[in-house]
Structure formats: C-alpha cells, structure tokens
Design an enzyme around this catalytic site. Structure first.
Site, short mmCIF file in Angstrom:
data_model
loop_
_atom_site.label_atom_id
_atom_site.label_comp_id
_atom_site.label_asym_id
_atom_site.label_seq_id
_atom_site.Cartn_x
_atom_site.Cartn_y
_atom_site.Cartn_z
N ASN A 182 -11.95 16.76 0.40
CA ASN A 182 -12.80 15.59 0.14
C ASN A 182 -14.26 15.99 0.31
O ASN A 182 -14.60 16.78 1.19
CB ASN A 182 -12.47 14.47 1.13
CG ASN A 182 -13.33 13.23 0.90
OD1 ASN A 182 -13.43 12.73 -0.22
ND2 ASN A 182 -13.96 12.74 1.96
N THR A 183 -15.11 15.43 -0.55
CA THR A 183 -16.55 15.59 -0.35
C THR A 183 -17.12 14.28 0.17
O THR A 183 -16.78 13.20 -0.33
CB THR A 183 -17.27 16.06 -1.63
OG1 THR A 183 -18.66 16.18 -1.35
CG2 THR A 183 -17.05 15.12 -2.82
N HIS A 184 -17.96 14.40 1.19
CA HIS A 184 -18.48 13.21 1.87
C HIS A 184 -20.00 13.33 2.04
O HIS A 184 -20.49 14.40 2.43
CB HIS A 184 -17.80 13.08 3.25
CG HIS A 184 -18.24 11.86 3.99
ND1 HIS A 184 -17.76 10.60 3.71
CD2 HIS A 184 -19.14 11.70 4.99
CE1 HIS A 184 -18.32 9.71 4.49
NE2 HIS A 184 -19.17 10.35 5.28
N ARG A 230 0.83 -1.20 0.00
CA ARG A 230 0.00 0.00 0.00
C ARG A 230 0.88 1.26 0.00
O ARG A 230 0.55 2.27 -0.63
CB ARG A 230 -0.87 -0.04 1.26
CG ARG A 230 -1.90 1.01 1.35
CD ARG A 230 -3.19 0.58 0.70
NE ARG A 230 -4.15 1.66 0.80
CZ ARG A 230 -5.43 1.54 0.55
NH1 ARG A 230 -5.92 0.39 0.16
NH2 ARG A 230 -6.25 2.56 0.65
N ASP A 249 -12.19 10.26 7.33
CA ASP A 249 -13.15 11.36 7.31
C ASP A 249 -13.14 12.17 8.62
O ASP A 249 -14.19 12.64 9.08
CB ASP A 249 -14.57 10.83 7.00
CG ASP A 249 -14.64 10.15 5.65
OD1 ASP A 249 -14.00 10.64 4.70
OD2 ASP A 249 -15.32 9.11 5.54
N LEU A 300 -6.22 7.79 1.44
CA LEU A 300 -4.95 8.32 0.95
C LEU A 300 -3.88 8.15 2.02
O LEU A 300 -4.16 8.21 3.22
CB LEU A 300 -5.12 9.79 0.58
CG LEU A 300 -6.07 10.03 -0.60
CD1 LEU A 300 -6.45 11.50 -0.70
CD2 LEU A 300 -5.44 9.53 -1.90
N ASP A 306 -7.23 14.35 6.47
CA ASP A 306 -6.08 14.07 7.33
C ASP A 306 -5.86 12.55 7.35
O ASP A 306 -6.46 11.83 6.55
CB ASP A 306 -6.24 14.70 8.72
CG ASP A 306 -7.35 14.06 9.53
OD1 ASP A 306 -7.92 13.02 9.09
OD2 ASP A 306 -7.64 14.57 10.63
N ALA A 307 -5.06 12.07 8.29
CA ALA A 307 -4.69 10.65 8.27
C ALA A 307 -5.84 9.73 8.69
O ALA A 307 -5.77 8.52 8.48
CB ALA A 307 -3.48 10.43 9.18
N GLY A 308 -6.89 10.28 9.28
CA GLY A 308 -8.00 9.45 9.74
C GLY A 308 -9.02 9.19 8.65
O GLY A 308 -8.86 9.61 7.50
C1 GAR Z 1 -20.41 11.22 -3.59
O1 GAR Z 1 -21.68 11.35 -3.01
C2 GAR Z 1 -19.32 11.34 -2.55
O2 GAR Z 1 -19.65 12.19 -1.49
C3 GAR Z 1 -19.21 9.92 -2.07
O3 GAR Z 1 -19.30 9.15 -3.21
C4 GAR Z 1 -20.18 9.81 -4.14
C5 GAR Z 1 -19.49 9.83 -5.48
O4 GAR Z 1 -20.38 10.23 -6.47
N1 GAR Z 1 -17.99 9.72 -1.36
C6 GAR Z 1 -17.87 8.91 -0.32
O5 GAR Z 1 -18.76 8.20 0.09
C7 GAR Z 1 -16.50 8.90 0.31
N2 GAR Z 1 -16.55 8.32 1.61
P1 GAR Z 1 -19.86 10.68 -7.90
O6 GAR Z 1 -18.85 9.64 -8.36
O7 GAR Z 1 -21.10 10.65 -8.75
O8 GAR Z 1 -19.28 12.06 -7.76
#
Ligand code: GAR
Length: 198
Positions: free
Chosen positions: A105-107, A65, A143, A93, A139-141
C-alpha cells in the site's frame, strides 16, 4: 515478468506511474488487472486506455463486508497475480484478500504518523513541519503493516491540503514505482512484523 493487480478508488495517478514504468520490459512488472470499489473513476479509465482489464467490486453489492472481501479475493484471483498493490484504494482489505495475497500500500504520510483516510489533512491540522509518504505491507490494522520505504516532504507555510498532497504525490509516484519494481524482481520477505526486499 511478475504479474500484479492494482487496486484504485480515485484519480489513479499512482497507477499511471506504474503503467508508465511497465513500458520498459526491464522493469519486470506486468499489470494483469486493475480493480476498483466504484465505477466511473479516472483510475479505471487510465487502465482501459492502457489496455489493462478492469473489474469493479462494490461493498454495497454484497450483504456483508465478509462476502465483499471474499468476492474481491476471487476477482483478484482471476488474474493470478504474484502480489497486489493498493494505490489509493480507500477500503480496508479483509482476511480473505490478505490471507491469499501480499498487498503493498502507498500512504501519503510518514507512518506510523497520520494513518487513515485523511492523512494529508491530519498532518496539516496537527501543525507538523514534515510529512511524506510510505510504502508498506498491508496487515489487518489501519496502515499498521511493516514499512518498506519512506520519503519525507516538508510542509510549507500556506500549504493547503491540495498543494501539500500534490507535492507528496510528486515523490510518492517514483517511490511506489521503485518499491514495486524491486519487490517484483527480488521478492518481499516479512519476518516478525518487519518487511524487507533482499
Ligand atoms: C495517494 O496519495 C495515496 O497515497 C492515497 O490516496 C492518493 C491516491 O491518489 N491513499 C490513501 O490516503 C490511503 N489511506 P491517486 O488515485 O492519484 O493515485
């Protein structure tokens, strides 16, 4: 113009929102490259259709990894971005990437609630009445990094994982576009675990 690299693992609808936003030069962002941890995904096709260079860096192609992490950092570095956006990138990452780059990151949940890979399913299973989406600095965690912006989304009776995720994405796309644009134009500061854009 601020150059970024976007990382994807799937359908890439968040990537598409960023691509669409970059059509306006005033947005101030150029997507220099799009990277993925697997080949053949719609996110890579979206990048190709927009004329953006792509690369694939698969964990299974490296003995460890740590070597994958170093290779990914190199592939990102080929584009020399100001920062990196993880938009549905479903791998954690490692220190090479995170040591070299600020990563947003978007979550699909209101962190710190429902971290991890199944945030929408977990919010439904918990019986939550409200969830949402978060843009944060990685960060390292898992989310756990400092939050830049969030929007809430009500969970409705009869919601399935798909219907709820679609409603989350409807607010996630403009939130990501807004935060990435501001970060590009104004910069991001992380002090004592708190992230801010001036
Ligand atoms: C998004 O909703 C994003 O927030 C989520 O995956 C989806 C990707 O959609 N990410 C996670 O769950 C990360 N933990 P997309 O490929 O259509 O942008």
């Amino acid at each position: 113009m601020t150059g970024i690299v976007v990382l994807v693992s799937g359908s890439g609808t968040n990537l598409q929102a960023l691509i669409d936003a970059t059509a306006d030069p005033a947005y101030g962002v150029r997507i220099l490259g799009v990277g993925a941890d697997r080949a053949g995904i719609t996110g890579l096709h979206r990048a190709g259709a927009a004329g953006i260079p792509t690369f694939v860096c698969r964990v299974e192609d490296y003995p460890t990894r740590a070597q994958w992490d170093a290779a990914l950092a190199e592939r990102i570095g080929d584009h020399d971005p100001a920062f990196v956006v993880s938009a549905g990138f479903m791998k954690l990452l490692g220190p090479e990437v995170l040591g070299r780059y600020t990563v947003l990151n978007t979550h699909p949940a209101l962190l710190p609630a429902f971290p991890g890979a199944h945030a929408v399913r977990d919010a439904l299973a918990a019986g939550a009445e409200v969830t949402g989406c978060t843009v944060h600095v990685v960060d390292a965690g898992v989310d756990t990094g400092p939050v830049l912006a969030q929007v809430s989304v009500p969970i409705l009776p009869g919601d399935t994982e798909d219907t709820l995720h679609e409603r989350i994405k409807a607010v996630e796309h403009p939130l990501l576009v807004q935060v990435v644009g501001r970060a590009a134009r104004e910069g991001i500061t992380v002090i004592d675990g708190k992230a801010s854009i001036p």
